[in-house]
Design an enzyme around this catalytic site. Structure first.
Site, PDB file in Angstrom:
ATOM      1  N   ARG A 227      -0.962 158.282 122.437  1.00  0.00           N
ATOM      2  CA  ARG A 227      -1.175 157.378 123.555  1.00  0.00           C
ATOM      3  C   ARG A 227       0.041 156.457 123.631  1.00  0.00           C
ATOM      4  O   ARG A 227       0.715 156.196 122.632  1.00  0.00           O
ATOM      5  CB  ARG A 227      -2.433 156.536 123.348  1.00  0.00           C
ATOM      6  CG  ARG A 227      -3.718 157.337 123.188  1.00  0.00           C
ATOM      7  CD  ARG A 227      -4.895 156.407 122.953  1.00  0.00           C
ATOM      8  NE  ARG A 227      -6.176 157.118 122.848  1.00  0.00           N
ATOM      9  CZ  ARG A 227      -6.730 157.496 121.707  1.00  0.00           C
ATOM     10  NH1 ARG A 227      -6.119 157.231 120.544  1.00  0.00           N
ATOM     11  NH2 ARG A 227      -7.885 158.142 121.688  1.00  0.00           N
TER      12      ARG A 227
ATOM     13  N   LYS B 171      -7.173 153.562 119.095  1.00  0.00           N
ATOM     14  CA  LYS B 171      -8.138 152.636 119.692  1.00  0.00           C
ATOM     15  C   LYS B 171      -8.993 151.982 118.618  1.00  0.00           C
ATOM     16  O   LYS B 171      -9.407 152.636 117.662  1.00  0.00           O
ATOM     17  CB  LYS B 171      -9.037 153.392 120.677  1.00  0.00           C
ATOM     18  CG  LYS B 171      -8.319 153.838 121.943  1.00  0.00           C
ATOM     19  CD  LYS B 171      -9.298 154.485 122.906  1.00  0.00           C
ATOM     20  CE  LYS B 171      -8.625 154.857 124.214  1.00  0.00           C
ATOM     21  NZ  LYS B 171      -9.576 155.482 125.163  1.00  0.00           N
TER      22      LYS B 171
ATOM     23  N   HIS C 112       0.773 159.475 129.462  1.00  0.00           N
ATOM     24  CA  HIS C 112      -0.422 160.197 129.031  1.00  0.00           C
ATOM     25  C   HIS C 112      -0.325 161.696 129.341  1.00  0.00           C
ATOM     26  O   HIS C 112      -1.005 162.505 128.711  1.00  0.00           O
ATOM     27  CB  HIS C 112      -1.664 159.598 129.698  1.00  0.00           C
ATOM     28  CG  HIS C 112      -2.858 159.545 128.794  1.00  0.00           C
ATOM     29  ND1 HIS C 112      -2.900 158.762 127.659  1.00  0.00           N
ATOM     30  CD2 HIS C 112      -4.048 160.190 128.851  1.00  0.00           C
ATOM     31  CE1 HIS C 112      -4.079 158.919 127.060  1.00  0.00           C
ATOM     32  NE2 HIS C 112      -4.784 159.789 127.756  1.00  0.00           N
TER      33      HIS C 112
ATOM     34  N   ARG D  28       0.576 163.613 126.369  1.00  0.00           N
ATOM     35  CA  ARG D  28      -0.567 163.793 125.459  1.00  0.00           C
ATOM     36  C   ARG D  28      -1.433 164.968 125.931  1.00  0.00           C
ATOM     37  O   ARG D  28      -1.851 165.807 125.126  1.00  0.00           O
ATOM     38  CB  ARG D  28      -1.363 162.492 125.419  1.00  0.00           C
ATOM     39  CG  ARG D  28      -2.608 162.496 124.530  1.00  0.00           C
ATOM     40  CD  ARG D  28      -3.117 161.060 124.454  1.00  0.00           C
ATOM     41  NE  ARG D  28      -4.484 160.964 123.971  1.00  0.00           N
ATOM     42  CZ  ARG D  28      -4.838 160.891 122.687  1.00  0.00           C
ATOM     43  NH1 ARG D  28      -3.913 160.959 121.752  1.00  0.00           N
ATOM     44  NH2 ARG D  28      -6.100 160.770 122.323  1.00  0.00           N
TER      45      ARG D  28
ATOM     46  N   HIS E 124      -9.795 161.709 118.821  1.00  0.00           N
ATOM     47  CA  HIS E 124     -11.034 161.614 119.597  1.00  0.00           C
ATOM     48  C   HIS E 124     -12.228 161.488 118.652  1.00  0.00           C
ATOM     49  O   HIS E 124     -12.346 162.249 117.698  1.00  0.00           O
ATOM     50  CB  HIS E 124     -11.239 162.862 120.455  1.00  0.00           C
ATOM     51  CG  HIS E 124     -10.304 162.949 121.617  1.00  0.00           C
ATOM     52  ND1 HIS E 124     -10.015 164.131 122.270  1.00  0.00           N
ATOM     53  CD2 HIS E 124      -9.586 161.986 122.259  1.00  0.00           C
ATOM     54  CE1 HIS E 124      -9.168 163.894 123.252  1.00  0.00           C
ATOM     55  NE2 HIS E 124      -8.899 162.610 123.270  1.00  0.00           N
TER      56      HIS E 124
ATOM     57  N   TYR F  89     -10.061 170.028 127.562  1.00  0.00           N
ATOM     58  CA  TYR F  89      -8.877 170.889 127.596  1.00  0.00           C
ATOM     59  C   TYR F  89      -9.235 172.363 127.706  1.00  0.00           C
ATOM     60  O   TYR F  89      -8.398 173.174 128.103  1.00  0.00           O
ATOM     61  CB  TYR F  89      -8.005 170.628 126.364  1.00  0.00           C
ATOM     62  CG  TYR F  89      -7.453 169.228 126.377  1.00  0.00           C
ATOM     63  CD1 TYR F  89      -6.425 168.871 127.234  1.00  0.00           C
ATOM     64  CD2 TYR F  89      -8.006 168.229 125.574  1.00  0.00           C
ATOM     65  CE1 TYR F  89      -5.952 167.579 127.297  1.00  0.00           C
ATOM     66  CE2 TYR F  89      -7.538 166.926 125.624  1.00  0.00           C
ATOM     67  CZ  TYR F  89      -6.513 166.610 126.492  1.00  0.00           C
ATOM     68  OH  TYR F  89      -6.052 165.331 126.552  1.00  0.00           O
TER      69      TYR F  89
END
Length: 300
Positions: free
Chosen positions: A148, A172, A244, A247, A270, A279
């Site tokens: 990110r 995050k 992004h 990514r 994730h 994806y």
């Protein structure tokens, strides 16, 4: 009506107990201030303790005409989290958002770049300048590690474990993960550190920050966006892209070349495999080709 106090307390809760990222907290708090402003404008004379479900529905209906369904969904998520907190703190017995359904947003597939397009972007960099070599290292790192933009700007020299072939990434909620990095990217980053960064007048707060601007400060998210926007024009790429996009491309190309979803999930950081599963839907044509090639009963 105590809105400011409750929002402030909720913000502290998100920082100290939930450990959410700064950007997520800013979004939550912004949504709540907008609700508080609407309550005041409508002269409802209600606090977070007395606001009811019909009031919240009226507010969602109020913003529906001016924002996208995705923004409506995020706003409702912010309100649900806030009123869960209010209920948890025993200020009220119920949550007025509990029975409100989240607007349908559809599942937006991420934009991706082909390997050729990524090469075009990197080749568009003017490497005759110091910031050109830095920008090359930035794009190579974004794509090679699937970071990110906030993870890239926060990357430190002390996070580089090149002998082990990994970097330590802070994602995050300040959650950390190790991400593998290839020898080619290691070499490019080392060249940047030794030939470019070593000549930058580093500011005291950024002695360990990897990517610096000319004045020796860390790069901002906006600066990374600008770098990619300018290179996109030079490279003649018409797609709408951002940091992004690298990514998304990282994950898509791994999947296309046979990587399993669990490995991609770990590298992307994730929490849920369902986030990574998007994806699978990116390139249906490619996956159909995989099925026809490898499944024993795909064709006669």
């Amino acid at each position: 009506m105590n809105w400011e106090k409750h929002i402030h307390d909720f913000e502290l809760y998100l920082k100290l107990e939930r450990g959410l990222s700064i950007n997520t907290i800013i979004a939550y708090v912004s949504d709540l201030h907008k609700l508080a402003d609407w309550v005041k404008e409508e002269e409802l004379l209600k606090s977070p303790i007395t606001l009811d479900t019909s009031d919240v529905k009226d507010y969602i209906h109020h913003i529906a005409g001016s924002v996208k369904p995705t923004t409506q969904a995020r706003t409702l998520s912010s309100l649900k989290g806030f009123f869960n907190y209010i209920q948890m703190e025993d200020y009220r017995m119920d949550n007025p958002t509990e029975v409100i359904e989240t607007p349908r947003t559809g599942r937006r597939l991420p934009d991706t770049l082909s390997v050729m397009e990524i090469d075009r972007l990197i080749n568009a960099i003017d490497r005759s300048t110091p910031h050109g070599e830095r920008n090359r290292a930035i794009l190579e790192t974004l794509y090679a590690c699937g970071l990110r933009v906030s993870e890239l700007t926060a990357l430190k020299i002390s996070d580089l474990y090149f002998e082990e072939g990994v970097i330590l990434v802070t994602g995050k909620g300040d959650k950390q993960r190790y991400v593998p990095i290839g020898d080619a990217t290691i070499s490019i980053i080392n060249d940047y550190i030794e030939l470019i960064r070593s000549h930058v007048p580093v500011q005291p707060k950024h002695t360990d920050t990897l990517f610096l601007n000319r004045r020796g400060n860390g790069l901002t998210r906006a600066m990374i966006f600008t770098i990619i926007k300018d290179l996109k024009i030079i490279a003649g790429i018409k797609k709408k892209i951002s940091p992004h996009t690298f990514r998304h491309s990282f994950a898509t190309h791994l999947l296309e070349n046979g990587a399993d979803l669990r490995s991609i999930q770990a590298m992307l950081g994730h929490e849920s495999i369902t986030t990574t599963e998007i994806y699978v839907h990116v390139n249906r044509t490619y996956l159909k080709e995989v099925l026809e090639k490898f499944h024993p009963r795909a064709s006669y």
